[in-house]
Design a protein around this motif. Sequence first.
Motif: not given
Length: 228
Positions: A128-132, A154-157
């Motif tokens: 599971n991933r959050l892309v912020i 977690i990916t900060f975009k």
Amino acid sequence: MNLQVCVPYQKCPFNCPMCIAKGRNTYPNLYELNYDDYMQELTDTIKTLDIRDVVLTGATDPTLNRKWLTYIQEEIKIPCPTVNIELQTKNYNLKGYNLSRIDVLSYSITDYKSYLKAWNFRKINKTNRLVILLTKEFDHMKAEDFNPMGYEQITFKVLQRGADKEVNDWIFKNEMTNFSEIYKIVDRFNGTKTSVRIDTSCQESENRYFVFREDGELYKDWSSEKPL
């Protein structure tokens, strides 16, 4: 190398102000016109290019077309069982959706309130991933307070400009410009079980991905208007 597979286009209700898909062309829907040809082109592309990862995405949210989302998982996994399938979505209510063959469930977070609610979003038993998406709403985020909300990745975009002037103007006024705290968060989780990264160039496709559009054709990147 991954393959970005586009859901057949329909108007997206989320209307995210930073969406770089706005202003781009739409394409004939081979999935509706000839299902067998569409799926054959897709699986042939995966095998020919030795694709390891497929990302379900598009100019609208993939969860808006439940039948496509269900069928595409089966049609990929049956002939190519080792391929990983990632679903990218802004739909935070996935109750009742068939996600049985999804390997990575990736939620796009566009505002701070959604981030705070992310703990309660549906998760799968794999990754599971959050892309912020880094708007000014996240300017006050501090490294010592950041919580991954139970997500393995977690990916900060960093926001990217596209073809639509209105979108680009919005990004200019609302994008985060100081990433010092974000890099501190990345450093804080380095070596832990939670993978945290910052993506500054998601639209650069060289040696990263190809795009398979709803017309059943392969494109070099998101800005290409003609297939390879």
